[in-house]
Scaffold this motif. Structure first.
Motif, PDB file in Angstrom:
ATOM      1  N   ASP A   1      33.256  28.831  22.540  1.00  0.00           N
ATOM      2  CA  ASP A   1      33.677  28.683  21.163  1.00  0.00           C
ATOM      3  C   ASP A   1      32.593  27.927  20.406  1.00  0.00           C
ATOM      4  OD1 ASP A   1      36.349  27.082  19.336  1.00  0.00           O
ATOM      5  OD2 ASP A   1      35.434  29.029  19.023  1.00  0.00           O
ATOM      6  N   VAL A   2      32.089  28.502  19.316  1.00  0.00           N
ATOM      7  CA  VAL A   2      31.024  27.888  18.537  1.00  0.00           C
ATOM      8  C   VAL A   2      31.599  26.783  17.666  1.00  0.00           C
ATOM      9  CG1 VAL A   2      29.262  28.260  16.790  1.00  0.00           C
ATOM     10  CG2 VAL A   2      29.671  29.990  18.549  1.00  0.00           C
ATOM     11  N   GLN A   3      30.957  25.634  17.713  1.00  0.00           N
ATOM     12  CA  GLN A   3      31.373  24.516  16.889  1.00  0.00           C
ATOM     13  C   GLN A   3      30.154  23.846  16.276  1.00  0.00           C
ATOM     14  OE1 GLN A   3      33.798  21.819  19.179  1.00  0.00           O
ATOM     15  NE2 GLN A   3      35.636  23.052  18.889  1.00  0.00           N
ATOM     16  N   LEU A   4      30.262  23.505  15.004  1.00  0.00           N
ATOM     17  CA  LEU A   4      29.283  22.701  14.309  1.00  0.00           C
ATOM     18  C   LEU A   4      30.016  21.495  13.749  1.00  0.00           C
ATOM     19  CD1 LEU A   4      28.049  25.702  14.212  1.00  0.00           C
ATOM     20  CD2 LEU A   4      26.722  24.831  12.272  1.00  0.00           C
ATOM     21  N   GLN A   5      29.575  20.315  14.133  1.00  0.00           N
ATOM     22  CA  GLN A   5      30.239  19.084  13.742  1.00  0.00           C
ATOM     23  C   GLN A   5      29.295  18.241  12.900  1.00  0.00           C
ATOM     24  OE1 GLN A   5      31.231  17.938  17.848  1.00  0.00           O
ATOM     25  NE2 GLN A   5      33.394  18.254  17.351  1.00  0.00           N
ATOM     26  N   ALA A   6      29.601  18.144  11.619  1.00  0.00           N
ATOM     27  CA  ALA A   6      28.804  17.354  10.697  1.00  0.00           C
ATOM     28  C   ALA A   6      29.392  15.962  10.570  1.00  0.00           C
ATOM     29  CB  ALA A   6      28.739  18.025   9.332  1.00  0.00           C
ATOM     30  N   SER A   7      28.522  14.977  10.485  1.00  0.00           N
ATOM     31  CA  SER A   7      28.952  13.594  10.347  1.00  0.00           C
ATOM     32  C   SER A   7      27.853  12.791   9.667  1.00  0.00           C
ATOM     33  CB  SER A   7      29.297  12.984  11.707  1.00  0.00           C
ATOM     34  OG  SER A   7      28.159  12.956  12.555  1.00  0.00           O
ATOM     35  N   GLY A   8      28.167  11.559   9.318  1.00  0.00           N
ATOM     36  CA  GLY A   8      27.180  10.646   8.769  1.00  0.00           C
ATOM     37  C   GLY A   8      27.317  10.356   7.292  1.00  0.00           C
ATOM     38  N   GLY A   9      28.241  11.009   6.612  1.00  0.00           N
ATOM     39  CA  GLY A   9      28.434  10.747   5.202  1.00  0.00           C
ATOM     40  C   GLY A   9      29.043   9.375   4.969  1.00  0.00           C
ATOM     41  N   GLY A  10      29.037   8.976   3.720  1.00  0.00           N
ATOM     42  CA  GLY A  10      29.588   7.689   3.362  1.00  0.00           C
ATOM     43  C   GLY A  10      29.298   7.353   1.925  1.00  0.00           C
ATOM     44  N   LEU A  11      29.538   6.100   1.574  1.00  0.00           N
ATOM     45  CA  LEU A  11      29.317   5.583   0.225  1.00  0.00           C
ATOM     46  C   LEU A  11      28.089   4.697   0.223  1.00  0.00           C
ATOM     47  CD1 LEU A  11      30.222   5.048  -2.709  1.00  0.00           C
ATOM     48  CD2 LEU A  11      31.649   3.192  -1.808  1.00  0.00           C
ATOM     49  N   VAL A  12      27.123   5.018  -0.640  1.00  0.00           N
ATOM     50  CA  VAL A  12      25.911   4.224  -0.777  1.00  0.00           C
ATOM     51  C   VAL A  12      25.595   4.031  -2.248  1.00  0.00           C
ATOM     52  CG1 VAL A  12      24.939   4.985   1.425  1.00  0.00           C
ATOM     53  CG2 VAL A  12      24.393   6.228  -0.672  1.00  0.00           C
ATOM     54  N   GLN A  13      24.775   3.031  -2.528  1.00  0.00           N
ATOM     55  CA  GLN A  13      24.311   2.793  -3.885  1.00  0.00           C
ATOM     56  C   GLN A  13      23.064   3.617  -4.177  1.00  0.00           C
ATOM     57  OE1 GLN A  13      23.817  -1.511  -4.023  1.00  0.00           O
ATOM     58  NE2 GLN A  13      25.857  -1.750  -4.906  1.00  0.00           N
ATOM     59  N   TYR A 109      23.599  32.950   7.768  1.00  0.00           N
ATOM     60  CA  TYR A 109      24.482  31.985   8.411  1.00  0.00           C
ATOM     61  C   TYR A 109      25.824  32.601   8.765  1.00  0.00           C
ATOM     62  CZ  TYR A 109      20.966  28.720   6.775  1.00  0.00           C
ATOM     63  OH  TYR A 109      19.775  28.064   6.545  1.00  0.00           O
ATOM     64  N   ASP A 110      26.181  32.533  10.030  1.00  0.00           N
ATOM     65  CA  ASP A 110      27.444  33.062  10.533  1.00  0.00           C
ATOM     66  C   ASP A 110      28.466  31.975  10.823  1.00  0.00           C
ATOM     67  OD1 ASP A 110      25.684  35.543  12.491  1.00  0.00           O
ATOM     68  OD2 ASP A 110      26.613  35.750  10.516  1.00  0.00           O
ATOM     69  N   TYR A 111      28.021  30.764  11.078  1.00  0.00           N
ATOM     70  CA  TYR A 111      28.904  29.690  11.508  1.00  0.00           C
ATOM     71  C   TYR A 111      28.730  28.487  10.602  1.00  0.00           C
ATOM     72  CZ  TYR A 111      28.936  32.596  15.671  1.00  0.00           C
ATOM     73  OH  TYR A 111      29.044  33.658  16.538  1.00  0.00           O
ATOM     74  N   TRP A 112      29.856  27.869  10.268  1.00  0.00           N
ATOM     75  CA  TRP A 112      29.880  26.724   9.370  1.00  0.00           C
ATOM     76  C   TRP A 112      30.709  25.603   9.960  1.00  0.00           C
ATOM     77  CZ3 TRP A 112      27.514  26.628   4.454  1.00  0.00           C
ATOM     78  CH2 TRP A 112      26.915  27.842   4.075  1.00  0.00           C
ATOM     79  N   GLY A 113      30.249  24.398   9.760  1.00  0.00           N
ATOM     80  CA  GLY A 113      31.016  23.239  10.158  1.00  0.00           C
ATOM     81  C   GLY A 113      31.837  22.694   9.005  1.00  0.00           C
ATOM     82  N   GLN A 114      32.703  21.763   9.324  1.00  0.00           N
ATOM     83  CA  GLN A 114      33.410  21.030   8.295  1.00  0.00           C
ATOM     84  C   GLN A 114      32.456  20.052   7.626  1.00  0.00           C
ATOM     85  OE1 GLN A 114      36.860  19.258  10.129  1.00  0.00           O
ATOM     86  NE2 GLN A 114      38.042  21.157   9.920  1.00  0.00           N
ATOM     87  N   GLY A 115      32.685  19.805   6.371  1.00  0.00           N
ATOM     88  CA  GLY A 115      31.774  18.986   5.601  1.00  0.00           C
ATOM     89  C   GLY A 115      31.937  17.501   5.851  1.00  0.00           C
ATOM     90  N   THR A 116      30.919  16.759   5.414  1.00  0.00           N
ATOM     91  CA  THR A 116      30.958  15.305   5.409  1.00  0.00           C
ATOM     92  C   THR A 116      30.621  14.840   3.996  1.00  0.00           C
ATOM     93  OG1 THR A 116      30.123  13.302   6.507  1.00  0.00           O
ATOM     94  CG2 THR A 116      28.548  15.106   6.193  1.00  0.00           C
ATOM     95  N   LEU A 117      31.406  13.915   3.475  1.00  0.00           N
ATOM     96  CA  LEU A 117      31.305  13.514   2.074  1.00  0.00           C
ATOM     97  C   LEU A 117      30.253  12.438   1.891  1.00  0.00           C
ATOM     98  CD1 LEU A 117      32.358  13.567  -0.862  1.00  0.00           C
ATOM     99  CD2 LEU A 117      34.075  11.887  -0.169  1.00  0.00           C
ATOM    100  N   VAL A 118      29.354  12.679   0.938  1.00  0.00           N
ATOM    101  CA  VAL A 118      28.356  11.708   0.528  1.00  0.00           C
ATOM    102  C   VAL A 118      28.652  11.304  -0.910  1.00  0.00           C
ATOM    103  CG1 VAL A 118      25.904  11.334   0.015  1.00  0.00           C
ATOM    104  CG2 VAL A 118      26.583  12.568   2.086  1.00  0.00           C
TER     105      VAL A 118
END
Length: 122
Positions: A1-13, A109-118
């Protein structure tokens, strides 16, 4: 099963930095291309950067050129987007996507991960 896991977003100035990560599983990592996209409320999805793992080809949108860097850790099946000098207009949900085809450029692009909010505050 293909998985793309995005991470690292957050709140910055404004002027701050973040590093986004995209961990890929279920694909032959050495053959793929990975793209980073972003979408802000009320706006269309925008291509930010992409990297061909196969040959190292890269692309950056003019809006981020000189501020963002894309790289990979092949042993960890991970692509990074280093974002420096962040601006409020960089605020968006960031998505990673994969093209599984060998040496296919530009990617399809065939596969997409869930987003991470910046979120970048003034």
């Amino acid at each position: 099963d293909v998985q793309l896991q995005a991470s690292g977003g957050g709140l910055v100035q404004t002027g701050g930095s973040l590093r986004l990560s995209c961990v890929v599983s279920g694909l032959a990592f050495d053959a793929i291309a990975i793209g980073w996209f972003r979408q802000a409320p009320g706006k269309e999805r925008e291509a930010v950067s992409c990297l061909s793992i196969y040959d190292g080809s890269t692309y950056f949108a003019d809006t981020v050129k000189g501020r963002f860097t894309i790289s990979s850790d092949n042993a960890m099946n991970t692509v990074y987007l280093q974002m420096n000098g962040l601006k409020p207009e960089d605020t968006a949900v960031y998505y990673c996507a994969a093209d599984p085809r060998l040496a296919n450029w530009p990617p399809e692009y065939d596969y997409w991960g869930q987003g991470t909010l910046v979120t970048v505050s003034s």
